[in-house]
Design an enzyme around this catalytic site. Sequence first.
Site, PDB file in Angstrom:
ATOM      1  N   ASN A   1      -8.408 -10.311   4.113  1.00 37.89           N
ATOM      2  CA  ASN A   1      -9.181 -10.961   5.247  1.00 37.89           C
ATOM      3  C   ASN A   1     -10.265 -11.824   4.694  1.00 37.89           C
ATOM      4  OD1 ASN A   1      -8.552  -9.131   7.739  1.00 37.89           O
ATOM      5  ND2 ASN A   1      -8.462  -7.709   6.014  1.00 37.89           N
TER       6      ASN A   1
ATOM      7  N   TRP B   1       0.832  -1.312   0.156  1.00 36.22           N
ATOM      8  CA  TRP B   1      -0.069   0.132   0.092  1.00 36.22           C
ATOM      9  C   TRP B   1       1.003   1.271   0.118  1.00 36.22           C
ATOM     10  CZ3 TRP B   1      -3.635   2.391  -2.094  1.00 36.22           C
ATOM     11  CH2 TRP B   1      -4.418   3.006  -1.473  1.00 36.22           C
TER      12      TRP B   1
ATOM     13  N   SER C   1      -9.796   0.429  -1.317  1.00 36.20           N
ATOM     14  CA  SER C   1      -8.553   0.208  -2.144  1.00 36.20           C
ATOM     15  C   SER C   1      -7.746  -0.911  -2.022  1.00 36.20           C
ATOM     16  CB  SER C   1      -7.720   1.661  -1.748  1.00 36.20           C
ATOM     17  OG  SER C   1      -7.618   1.839  -0.310  1.00 36.20           O
TER      18      SER C   1
ATOM     19  N   ARG D   1      12.342   0.207   5.763  1.00 37.68           N
ATOM     20  CA  ARG D   1      13.022  -0.020   6.942  1.00 37.68           C
ATOM     21  C   ARG D   1      14.395  -0.970   6.334  1.00 37.68           C
ATOM     22  NH1 ARG D   1       9.691  -3.710  11.118  1.00 37.68           N
ATOM     23  NH2 ARG D   1      10.085  -5.017   9.161  1.00 37.68           N
TER      24      ARG D   1
ATOM     25  N   ALA E   1      -4.209  -2.265  -3.214  1.00 37.00           N
ATOM     26  CA  ALA E   1      -2.836  -1.571  -3.542  1.00 37.00           C
ATOM     27  C   ALA E   1      -2.608  -1.811  -4.948  1.00 37.00           C
ATOM     28  CB  ALA E   1      -1.731  -1.933  -2.870  1.00 37.00           C
TER      29      ALA E   1
ATOM     30  N   LYS F   1     -14.619  -3.272   9.210  1.00 36.96           N
ATOM     31  CA  LYS F   1     -14.639  -4.149   7.887  1.00 36.96           C
ATOM     32  C   LYS F   1     -13.628  -5.278   7.673  1.00 36.96           C
ATOM     33  CE  LYS F   1     -11.028  -2.345   5.657  1.00 36.96           C
ATOM     34  NZ  LYS F   1     -10.081  -3.060   4.897  1.00 36.96           N
TER      35      LYS F   1
END
Length: 333
Positions: free
Chosen positions: A256, A11, A138, A33, A140, A191
Site C-alpha cells: 500500500n 502470508w 507483520s 487452490r 510475510a 491502515k
Amino acid sequence: MQITIIGAGAWGTALAIAASRRSSAHRVSLHARDLAQAQAMQQQRRNERYLSGIELPASLAITSGPLATLLLSARAEDLFIIATPMAGLRSALQSLQGVPASVAWLCKGFEADTGLMPHEVQAQVAPQLKAGALNGPSFAQEVARSQPTALVAASPHASVREALVQAFHGGALRVYANDDIVGVEVGGAVKNVLAIATGLCDGLDLGLNARAALITRGLAEMTRLGVALGAKPETFMGLSGLGDLVLTATGDLSRNRKVGLLLAQGLSLEQAVTSLGHVAEGVYSARTVLQRARQLGVDMPITEAVVALLDGHLKATEAVQVLMGRGPRGEAV
C-alpha cells in the site's frame, strides 16, 4: 491440533511455516487452490511465486482440491485459517460453515460490494461458526524467516483466541488475545488507506515532519471510525492499530505504501497496481472506508483525499494542498 491454512499466498505460506516450526505436536497443512502450484511446492519444497528462496519445513503438508474433502475429519480442537484476500472470504466461509473447528481469517479490509468487515461477512454467511481474526504488524517475508513478530488473536470466543495462541505463539512469534474484533478489524482496514497517503507523502519528499503528522492524524481518523462502529478506543493504541499503521505506512515491504510512492512519481493507478504483482487492499477498501465513515458522520479528511486521488479527482500535489488548507481545530480525537 490439525492446523489447516487455506490459501498459499505469501502470508498463508509464512504462517504455515511458522506453525510447522512451532511444535511437532501440531499437524499443519497448506491448501493451495491451484493444483499446479501445490505440485510445484511439493516438489521444490518452496513457494517460489510468493516467498522465493525460503524452504518449507519437511513436516508441512501441501494439499489442493475441493475444500469439502478437508472437512470430513475436522474436530472441535482443530483450526482452519482463511488466508485469502478479502474478496475470497465469503466463499471460503460458505465452504466452512458446518465445520466444528475454530476458524480465523487473515484478510484486512471491507468487502467491496457490501462494505462489510470480515466478522460481519461471517455473521451473515456462517453465524454458527466460532471464528475470529489474526491481525497485527507483520510482513510475510519476516515471519517466514523467523524474525520477531507480534500478532493479535481477536474473537468474541475465548476458545478461538486460545486456539490461535496455541497454534502460533512461541519462538519468534508472540500472539496477544483481544476480544475487540471490531477494533482490530477497523485498524487492519484503515491502515492500508493511510499507508497509501504516507507513501504519497514520502514520494513527494515532504519530509519526516509531514510523515509524523500524517501517521498521527491518520491514527485519529482510524480511532474515530472504530469507536463509531463500536470498538474500544484503547485497541487503536495496540498492535492492530498503531503498530500495524506504523509498519504499513513506513515499511519498504508495504504494497500500500508502494502504491503511494508510485502515484507520487506520476504513474496512473492502473500502472501502479499492475507493477506490484500482488493485491494492495487499500486501493480496494478506501472507498468503502469513506462510505461507512460518511454514513456514521465521521470526519476522515486523509481518507477523503486518498479516495479523490485514486478516483482521479485530485493530483498528488493537490491532495497535499487540500489537507494543509483545512481550517484550524482542536487536537482531540
